[in-house]
Write an enzyme that holds these catalytic residues in place. Structure first.
Site, PDB file in Angstrom:
ATOM      1  N   ILE A 156      -2.481  22.098  -9.597  1.00  0.00           N
ATOM      2  CA  ILE A 156      -1.491  22.076 -10.673  1.00  0.00           C
ATOM      3  C   ILE A 156      -0.229  21.319 -10.244  1.00  0.00           C
ATOM      4  CG2 ILE A 156      -0.147  23.467 -12.271  1.00  0.00           C
ATOM      5  CD1 ILE A 156      -3.280  23.600 -12.517  1.00  0.00           C
ATOM      6  N   ARG A 269       3.648 -14.106   6.124  1.00  0.00           N
ATOM      7  CA  ARG A 269       2.780 -14.001   7.297  1.00  0.00           C
ATOM      8  C   ARG A 269       2.120 -15.345   7.604  1.00  0.00           C
ATOM      9  NH1 ARG A 269       1.350 -11.886  12.167  1.00  0.00           N
ATOM     10  NH2 ARG A 269      -0.875 -11.437  12.337  1.00  0.00           N
ATOM     11  N   GLN A 338      -6.183  -5.338   2.715  1.00  0.00           N
ATOM     12  CA  GLN A 338      -6.970  -6.391   3.337  1.00  0.00           C
ATOM     13  C   GLN A 338      -6.109  -7.619   3.652  1.00  0.00           C
ATOM     14  OE1 GLN A 338     -10.034  -5.625   4.064  1.00  0.00           O
ATOM     15  NE2 GLN A 338     -10.756  -7.561   4.922  1.00  0.00           N
ATOM     16  N   HIS A 340      -2.943  -7.622   4.184  1.00  0.00           N
ATOM     17  CA  HIS A 340      -2.031  -7.253   5.272  1.00  0.00           C
ATOM     18  C   HIS A 340      -2.753  -7.165   6.621  1.00  0.00           C
ATOM     19  CE1 HIS A 340       0.865  -6.247   2.129  1.00  0.00           C
ATOM     20  NE2 HIS A 340       1.776  -6.010   3.048  1.00  0.00           N
ATOM     21  N   GLU A 365      -6.652  14.047 -14.942  1.00  0.00           N
ATOM     22  CA  GLU A 365      -6.747  13.805 -16.391  1.00  0.00           C
ATOM     23  C   GLU A 365      -8.135  13.305 -16.801  1.00  0.00           C
ATOM     24  OE1 GLU A 365      -3.988  14.763 -18.428  1.00  0.00           O
ATOM     25  OE2 GLU A 365      -3.713  15.573 -16.425  1.00  0.00           O
TER      26      GLU A 365
END
Length: 384
Positions: A156, A269, A338, A340, A365
């Site tokens: 909950i 990078r 991936q 990174h 949900e």
């Protein structure tokens, strides 16, 4: 067909994005690590009207429609799903009170949610009952002018920090029809016999509180019944059309946030003497990530529009949006890790947190499998 949002909606997006960038992003990692509720940010969010986003203006809320709320959710979850969810989820379950509650209930419970003074939750799932809502076993029996509630609820949201909950109970076990024996009842957390046990060690959304609730002869007054007795299940089904659209918006936000972080990293990078974004393999990943996020956004916005206009295909659209956007969120977050590489596997970057946070959108949900069942049922015209 008009795909443009209004100037007012763009203003909402810009304001929420600034709040998320300035207030949420800098501290998101801390709240995730410590698994704590961001009460200070909830207060700030309340000042902006975020805690009462969908609560009507006459009860102190912002009165935003479903599409407005979807835009808000998207921006908050793009900053951080855990903290964003904790702020926006403080009034989770209030749709039941807005839609079916008495005027007295609305005046009592909605204003303190809108101004951030109170937190609530919706208590449906149980230890042995998740997807099969019609099998909940928590009982509420009438004793004079009171309801006596007994049972357990599991997973909950806001369970250990909530001030009150809308609880789905079996009130008429002998009622004709599988779905006619349930009612929703408001239970305050300070009543005798109520207990909440916080759940820790979650995979993701750790800043959002989750708990098991225990009801041991909890007594609440008769007037805490929400709507008509025996209509709780049908109320929940209407509730799901709206909340599944909101989960779809969560998925869009997660995908957006993850994709933007992947793009930024790909431009910074370097490998083999150039940014990794110059490599076609990375370019293809980014292309797919942003394309699928945009597709999920448009499907989600259509579902939100259908909520606002009570469109006949709402149930089908809500399940389509929830299923697809949650799948996109998981896939995009995966590709972000991936891109990174090894850096995506540690918490120096946000990639791993978005990867962890994304998965829940395929579970709560209504699971992915349940959404596909609903879509097929709607297509075939089979009803419940």
């Amino acid at each position: 067909m008009n795909f443009e949002i209004t100037d007012e909606q763009q203003q909402i997006r810009d304001e929420v994005r600034r709040f998320a960038e300035n207030e949420i992003k800098p501290v998101a990692k801390e709240y995730d690590r410590e698994e704590k509720t961001p009460h200070d940010l909830i207060e700030k969010g309340a000042e902006m009207g975020l805690t009462g986003a969908q609560i009507p203006i006459e009860y102190g809320g912002a009165g935003y429609d479903a599409l407005d709320v979807a835009i808000i959710i998207e921006e908050m979850y793009a900053a951080d799903p855990g903290v964003g969810g904790a702020i926006l989820g403080t009034a989770f379950g209030s749709e039941a009170i807005v839609g079916f509650g008495t005027e007295e209930q609305k005046e009592k419970y909605l204003p303190p949610l809108a101004n951030g003074e109170k937190i609530m939750g919706s208590a449906i799932s149980e230890p042995d009952t998740g997807s099969d809502v019609s099998s909940v076993s928590t009982r509420a029996e009438k004793d004079g002018d009171e309801w006596v509630v007994n049972g357990n609820k599991m997973w909950i949201t806001n369970g250990s920090v909530g001030d009150f909950f809308v609880v789905l109970c079996e009130t008429d076990p002998d009622a004709d029809g599988r779905y006619n024996g349930f009612s929703q009842i408001i239970v305050e957390s300070d009543r005798d016999g109520f207990e909440a046990d916080k759940i820790t060690g979650k995979l993701g959304i750790r800043a959002s509180d989750t708990a098991e609730l225990i009801f041991d002869d909890v007594r609440v007054p008769e007037e805490n019944l929400v709507g008509n007795r025996g209509m709780g299940f049908l109320q929940q089904m209407q509730f799901f059309d709206e909340t599944r659209t909101q989960v779809a918006a969560q998925g869009v936000g997660i995908a957006k946030g993850a994709a933007e972080r992947a793009l930024e990293y790909a431009q910074e990078r370097e490998q083999f003497g150039q940014p990794i974004g110059e490599f076609q393999a990375i370019q293809h990943k980014l292309s797919d990530m942003f394309t699928r996020t945009e597709a999920a956004r448009n499907l989600t916005y259509k579902s939100a529009w259908s909520v606002d206009h009570e469109e006949e295909q709402l149930t089908q659209l809500a399940s389509m949006a929830k299923e697809y956007a949650s799948r996109v969120a998981v896939d995009v977050a995966n590709e972000t890790v991936q891109i990174h590489g090894g850096a995506g596997y540690v918490d120096d970057f946000d990639a791993e947190r978005f990867y962890r946070d994304s998965k829940i959108t395929q579970i709560y949900e209504g699971t992915t499998e349940i959404q596909k069942n609903i879509i097929a049922r709607e297509l075939l015209g089979k009803g419940f």
